[in-house]
Design a protein around this motif. Sequence first.
Motif, mmCIF file in Angstrom:
data_model
loop_
_atom_site.group_PDB
_atom_site.id
_atom_site.type_symbol
_atom_site.label_atom_id
_atom_site.label_comp_id
_atom_site.label_asym_id
_atom_site.label_seq_id
_atom_site.Cartn_x
_atom_site.Cartn_y
_atom_site.Cartn_z
ATOM 1 N N GLU A 1 30.114 42.758 21.488
ATOM 2 C CA GLU A 1 30.182 42.363 22.933
ATOM 3 C C GLU A 1 30.626 40.671 22.972
ATOM 4 O O GLU A 1 29.808 40.160 22.247
ATOM 5 C CB GLU A 1 28.923 42.578 23.860
ATOM 6 N N GLY A 2 31.483 40.382 23.823
ATOM 7 C CA GLY A 2 32.006 39.107 23.890
ATOM 8 C C GLY A 2 33.176 38.681 22.769
ATOM 9 O O GLY A 2 33.841 37.509 22.940
ATOM 10 N N LEU A 3 33.551 39.458 21.918
ATOM 11 C CA LEU A 3 34.471 38.834 20.819
ATOM 12 C C LEU A 3 35.965 39.556 21.547
ATOM 13 O O LEU A 3 35.752 40.674 21.747
ATOM 14 C CB LEU A 3 33.832 39.526 19.649
ATOM 15 N N GLU A 4 36.653 38.832 20.901
ATOM 16 C CA GLU A 4 38.041 39.357 21.101
ATOM 17 C C GLU A 4 38.439 40.003 19.727
ATOM 18 O O GLU A 4 38.231 39.540 18.626
ATOM 19 C CB GLU A 4 39.091 38.362 21.493
ATOM 20 N N PRO A 5 39.420 41.085 19.858
ATOM 21 C CA PRO A 5 39.832 41.609 18.436
ATOM 22 C C PRO A 5 40.280 40.691 17.754
ATOM 23 O O PRO A 5 40.090 40.927 16.338
ATOM 24 C CB PRO A 5 40.682 42.878 18.951
ATOM 25 N N GLU A 6 41.203 39.903 17.984
ATOM 26 C CA GLU A 6 41.459 38.673 17.080
ATOM 27 C C GLU A 6 40.574 37.810 16.160
ATOM 28 O O GLU A 6 40.766 37.217 15.230
ATOM 29 C CB GLU A 6 42.625 38.006 17.645
ATOM 30 N N ASP A 7 39.132 37.822 16.721
ATOM 31 C CA ASP A 7 38.132 37.323 16.215
ATOM 32 C C ASP A 7 37.470 38.126 15.000
ATOM 33 O O ASP A 7 36.701 37.655 14.172
ATOM 34 C CB ASP A 7 37.169 36.680 17.169
ATOM 35 N N TYR A 8 37.864 39.497 15.095
ATOM 36 C CA TYR A 8 37.015 40.371 14.288
ATOM 37 C C TYR A 8 37.245 39.779 12.601
ATOM 38 O O TYR A 8 36.402 40.178 12.025
ATOM 39 C CB TYR A 8 37.488 41.801 14.317
ATOM 40 N N GLU A 9 38.380 39.195 12.358
ATOM 41 C CA GLU A 9 38.644 38.867 11.047
ATOM 42 C C GLU A 9 37.604 37.904 10.579
ATOM 43 O O GLU A 9 37.455 37.760 9.253
ATOM 44 C CB GLU A 9 40.090 38.088 10.956
ATOM 45 N N ASP A 10 36.916 37.207 11.401
ATOM 46 C CA ASP A 10 35.768 36.239 10.967
ATOM 47 C C ASP A 10 34.536 36.951 10.656
ATOM 48 O O ASP A 10 33.636 36.231 10.355
ATOM 49 C CB ASP A 10 35.610 35.350 12.462
ATOM 50 N N HIS A 11 34.389 38.277 10.850
ATOM 51 C CA HIS A 11 33.288 39.076 10.514
ATOM 52 C C HIS A 11 33.558 40.358 9.520
ATOM 53 O O HIS A 11 32.879 41.330 9.574
ATOM 54 C CB HIS A 11 32.949 39.561 11.945
ATOM 55 N N TRP B 1 36.520 46.761 6.833
ATOM 56 C CA TRP B 1 35.337 46.993 7.283
ATOM 57 C C TRP B 1 34.731 45.282 8.068
ATOM 58 O O TRP B 1 34.911 44.495 7.178
ATOM 59 C CB TRP B 1 34.085 47.487 6.473
ATOM 60 N N THR B 2 34.132 45.539 9.095
ATOM 61 C CA THR B 2 33.141 44.262 9.603
ATOM 62 C C THR B 2 31.855 44.839 9.834
ATOM 63 O O THR B 2 31.383 45.853 9.718
ATOM 64 C CB THR B 2 33.971 43.816 11.013
ATOM 65 N N HIS B 3 31.054 43.666 10.195
ATOM 66 C CA HIS B 3 29.604 43.815 10.356
ATOM 67 C C HIS B 3 29.471 43.991 11.869
ATOM 68 O O HIS B 3 28.315 43.766 12.237
ATOM 69 C CB HIS B 3 28.713 42.844 9.574
ATOM 70 N N LEU B 4 30.582 44.059 12.682
ATOM 71 C CA LEU B 4 30.515 44.020 13.989
ATOM 72 C C LEU B 4 30.196 45.503 14.649
ATOM 73 O O LEU B 4 30.969 46.287 14.044
ATOM 74 C CB LEU B 4 31.817 43.518 14.798
ATOM 75 N N ALA B 5 29.271 45.639 15.341
ATOM 76 C CA ALA B 5 28.789 46.926 15.781
ATOM 77 C C ALA B 5 29.301 47.301 17.100
ATOM 78 O O ALA B 5 29.369 46.464 18.122
ATOM 79 C CB ALA B 5 27.084 47.008 15.919
ATOM 80 N N CYS B 6 29.532 48.461 17.431
ATOM 81 C CA CYS B 6 29.852 48.945 18.809
ATOM 82 C C CYS B 6 28.824 48.376 19.737
ATOM 83 O O CYS B 6 27.759 48.423 19.326
ATOM 84 C CB CYS B 6 29.961 50.556 18.603
ATOM 85 N N LYS B 7 29.326 48.042 20.860
ATOM 86 C CA LYS B 7 28.351 47.708 21.936
ATOM 87 C C LYS B 7 27.258 48.474 22.151
ATOM 88 O O LYS B 7 26.143 48.389 22.756
ATOM 89 C CB LYS B 7 29.173 47.281 23.321
ATOM 90 N N LEU B 8 27.340 49.588 21.883
ATOM 91 C CA LEU B 8 26.206 50.853 22.263
ATOM 92 C C LEU B 8 25.521 51.021 20.986
ATOM 93 O O LEU B 8 24.446 51.696 21.241
ATOM 94 C CB LEU B 8 26.983 52.134 22.453
ATOM 95 N N LEU B 9 25.753 50.539 19.944
ATOM 96 C CA LEU B 9 24.810 50.713 18.802
ATOM 97 C C LEU B 9 23.607 49.762 18.854
ATOM 98 O O LEU B 9 23.624 48.570 19.110
ATOM 99 C CB LEU B 9 25.564 50.369 17.616
ATOM 100 N N ASP B 10 22.470 50.541 18.806
ATOM 101 C CA ASP B 10 21.127 49.623 18.720
ATOM 102 C C ASP B 10 21.023 49.386 17.187
ATOM 103 O O ASP B 10 20.885 50.139 16.513
ATOM 104 C CB ASP B 10 20.063 50.786 19.160
ATOM 105 N N GLY B 11 21.039 48.128 17.085
ATOM 106 C CA GLY B 11 21.068 47.498 15.673
ATOM 107 C C GLY B 11 19.833 47.780 14.866
ATOM 108 O O GLY B 11 19.564 47.569 13.760
#
Length: 153
Positions: free
Chosen positions: A117-127, A31-41
Amino acid sequence: MTSEEWESLCDGCGRCCLNKLEDWDTGEIIWTHLACKLLDGESCRCSNYVDRFESVPDCVALDPATVRSIPWLPPSCGYRLVAEGRDLRWWHPLISGDPETVHLAGVSVQGQTVSEEGLEPEDYEDHLADWPGEDPGDGYAGALSGDDSKIGK
């Protein structure tokens, strides 16, 4: 079950709208804490639910067959619980009568996400984050009494 009844099983936690990674060797979901661009946090709801598949092609439509076949639904997900023949939790809006109890119980992603938004999938590991895939159990039971002094602590 009607479409409306099925849709009401969503507890509004927003956990399923977080990006997940899969270990190709083991199949483990990370899991990451990165939300879909459509999710209102804050509301933990999709900002464009009706047209979400056009905006997010990999958004998954949850129907009974899909719910039984995907391993990444959170353990407390209303869809998953019903599919497994288990009861909804006290904080589920259908039980509590209030859509805010999922947030008061500390079960939702409210205030805990970062947009993809603005993140590349390869950056997801940082989250990476463990909490979205964990079972929150009954959540913060003090929410029943109105004692919210420990929420978020």
